[in-house]
Design a protein around this motif. Structure first.
Motif, mmCIF file in Angstrom:
data_model
loop_
_atom_site.group_PDB
_atom_site.id
_atom_site.type_symbol
_atom_site.label_atom_id
_atom_site.label_comp_id
_atom_site.label_asym_id
_atom_site.label_seq_id
_atom_site.Cartn_x
_atom_site.Cartn_y
_atom_site.Cartn_z
ATOM 1 N N UNK A 134 -20.045 -13.939 -46.368
ATOM 2 C CA UNK A 134 -19.119 -14.333 -45.313
ATOM 3 C C UNK A 134 -17.743 -13.712 -45.539
ATOM 4 N N UNK A 135 -17.263 -13.762 -46.783
ATOM 5 C CA UNK A 135 -15.958 -13.171 -47.089
ATOM 6 C C UNK A 135 -15.966 -11.661 -46.876
ATOM 7 N N UNK A 136 -17.031 -10.992 -47.300
ATOM 8 C CA UNK A 136 -17.128 -9.547 -47.096
ATOM 9 C C UNK A 136 -17.161 -9.208 -45.610
ATOM 10 N N UNK A 137 -17.893 -10.014 -44.860
ATOM 11 C CA UNK A 137 -17.987 -9.784 -43.424
ATOM 12 C C UNK A 137 -16.618 -9.958 -42.762
ATOM 13 N N UNK A 147 -17.371 -7.709 -32.061
ATOM 14 C CA UNK A 147 -17.540 -8.106 -30.663
ATOM 15 C C UNK A 147 -17.395 -9.617 -30.490
ATOM 16 N N UNK A 148 -17.925 -10.390 -31.445
ATOM 17 C CA UNK A 148 -17.953 -11.842 -31.300
ATOM 18 C C UNK A 148 -16.673 -12.529 -31.767
ATOM 19 N N UNK A 149 -15.994 -11.932 -32.763
ATOM 20 C CA UNK A 149 -14.889 -12.650 -33.400
ATOM 21 C C UNK A 149 -13.553 -11.944 -33.285
ATOM 22 N N UNK A 150 -13.425 -10.967 -32.401
ATOM 23 C CA UNK A 150 -12.119 -10.358 -32.172
ATOM 24 C C UNK A 150 -11.343 -11.222 -31.179
ATOM 25 N N UNK A 178 -9.169 -15.629 -40.565
ATOM 26 C CA UNK A 178 -8.350 -15.928 -41.744
ATOM 27 C C UNK A 178 -9.130 -16.777 -42.751
ATOM 28 N N UNK A 179 -9.761 -17.842 -42.261
ATOM 29 C CA UNK A 179 -10.537 -18.703 -43.164
ATOM 30 C C UNK A 179 -11.739 -17.962 -43.747
ATOM 31 N N UNK A 180 -12.312 -17.060 -42.964
ATOM 32 C CA UNK A 180 -13.433 -16.281 -43.484
ATOM 33 C C UNK A 180 -13.021 -15.386 -44.644
ATOM 34 N N UNK A 231 -16.637 -25.346 -42.556
ATOM 35 C CA UNK A 231 -18.044 -25.404 -42.176
ATOM 36 C C UNK A 231 -18.284 -24.697 -40.845
ATOM 37 N N UNK A 232 -17.371 -24.899 -39.905
ATOM 38 C CA UNK A 232 -17.484 -24.240 -38.603
ATOM 39 C C UNK A 232 -17.405 -22.725 -38.761
ATOM 40 N N UNK A 233 -16.470 -22.271 -39.612
ATOM 41 C CA UNK A 233 -16.329 -20.829 -39.858
ATOM 42 C C UNK A 233 -17.615 -20.257 -40.458
ATOM 43 N N UNK A 234 -18.161 -20.945 -41.452
ATOM 44 C CA UNK A 234 -19.411 -20.485 -42.062
ATOM 45 C C UNK A 234 -20.511 -20.369 -41.025
ATOM 46 N N UNK A 235 -20.604 -21.361 -40.144
ATOM 47 C CA UNK A 235 -21.642 -21.344 -39.108
ATOM 48 C C UNK A 235 -21.429 -20.185 -38.139
ATOM 49 N N UNK A 236 -20.167 -19.919 -37.799
ATOM 50 C CA UNK A 236 -19.884 -18.833 -36.857
ATOM 51 C C UNK A 236 -20.319 -17.487 -37.435
ATOM 52 N N UNK A 237 -19.920 -17.225 -38.669
ATOM 53 C CA UNK A 237 -20.278 -15.948 -39.287
ATOM 54 C C UNK A 237 -21.789 -15.835 -39.497
#
Length: 271
Positions: free
Chosen positions: A149-152, A186-189, A198-200, A242-248
């Protein structure tokens, strides 16, 4: 007519890409076109077994048996079937679970030093794992997913800076890393996803801060008499991460599905 080698190559590439359903489609197409062959039954079985689902396990067993009926000394079929039997619940599927010993013995007789025998030996060690081994594996898996997730998120930040918000092309459509990066951009810009990005990027730090805030909040709630014991209210600090993890994770899953679809189309077009 497509050759057996071409179908096997297609199945192998799709399997390595995680496209289990695509592997099954390719193997079944080969069986329909070329007739029953042990190699394609092996790929069909592996495509089902990789789903790790009761219904797919039943279908995998049927394919393993059909392949072994054609070639009883096929190392891939013996190893794959034995692995399937090793992970079977001995109470729910006693017959399947006991077949692992015989299959392993037959593999040892026909291909004792093969890669399949080594893979089966590793599966047998894993089947004998203990409770603490499971805990360590789950912890390692969680840590690995966090690093991914962090690398992404870091890749996303670099792509936004370099491309100015423009989508990153996914090359010829079969480059997995490029496909994931393009889908993530495309999804997170966009400015509304800035907190997610930022949290990712700072996931480990964010989890540490959340843990401290959760403990402090629960302690304050107990000391003030608002609650008698630890409350769910105190753990709400962890919700954003948790929401950030789910999004990625959702973006990765969608991108991988796109990658497999592109790869399947490209491999089909080649033949």
């Amino acid at each position: 007519m497509t050759t057996i080698d071409a179908y096997q190559n297609r199945c192998e590439q799709l399997f390595l890409a995680g496209g289990n359903a695509a592997v099954r489609r390719a193997a079944q197409q080969g069986l329909d076109e070329l007739g029953p062959t042990a190699d394609l039954y092996c790929w069909l079985a592996l495509g089902h077994a990789a789903e790790d689902d009761d219904e797919h396990d039943d279908l995998a067993e049927e394919a393993f048996k059909a392949g072994l009926a054609l070639h009883g000394e096929h190392a891939g079929l013996l190893a794959g079937y034995a692995e399937l039997c090793l992970r079977a619940d001995s109470f729910e599927y006693p017959g399947r679970a006991t077949r692992a010993v015989d299959l392993a013995r037959r593999l040892e007789e026909v291909a004792p030093c093969s890669a399949e025998a080594q893979r089966l030996a590793a599966a047998e060690r894993w089947a004998r794992r203990g409770y603490w081994d499971d805990l360590r594996m789950r912890a390692a898996t969680t840590a690995l997913e966090g690093r991914v997730t962090q690398d992404q998120a870091r890749d996303l930040a670099e792509d936004l800076k370099r491309a100015g918000g423009a989508a990153v092309p996914d090359a010829d459509g079969v480059d997995r890393a490029a496909t994931v990066r393009a889908a993530t951009l495309e999804a997170l810009s966009g400015p509304w996803n800035a907190p997610v990005r930022f949290l990712g990027r700072h996931r480990t730090t964010a989890w540490g801060i959340c843990a401290v805030l959760c403990v402090v909040t629960n302690t304050v709630l107990r000391q003030t008499g608002a609650v008698d014991t630890f409350s769910l209210w105190g753990w709400l600090w962890a919700l954003p991460v948790l929401v950030v993890d789910r999004r990625f994770a959702a973006v990765r899953k969608a991108a991988e599905a796109r990658h497999v679809a592109n790869l399947e189309a490209a491999l089909t077009a080649e033949h």
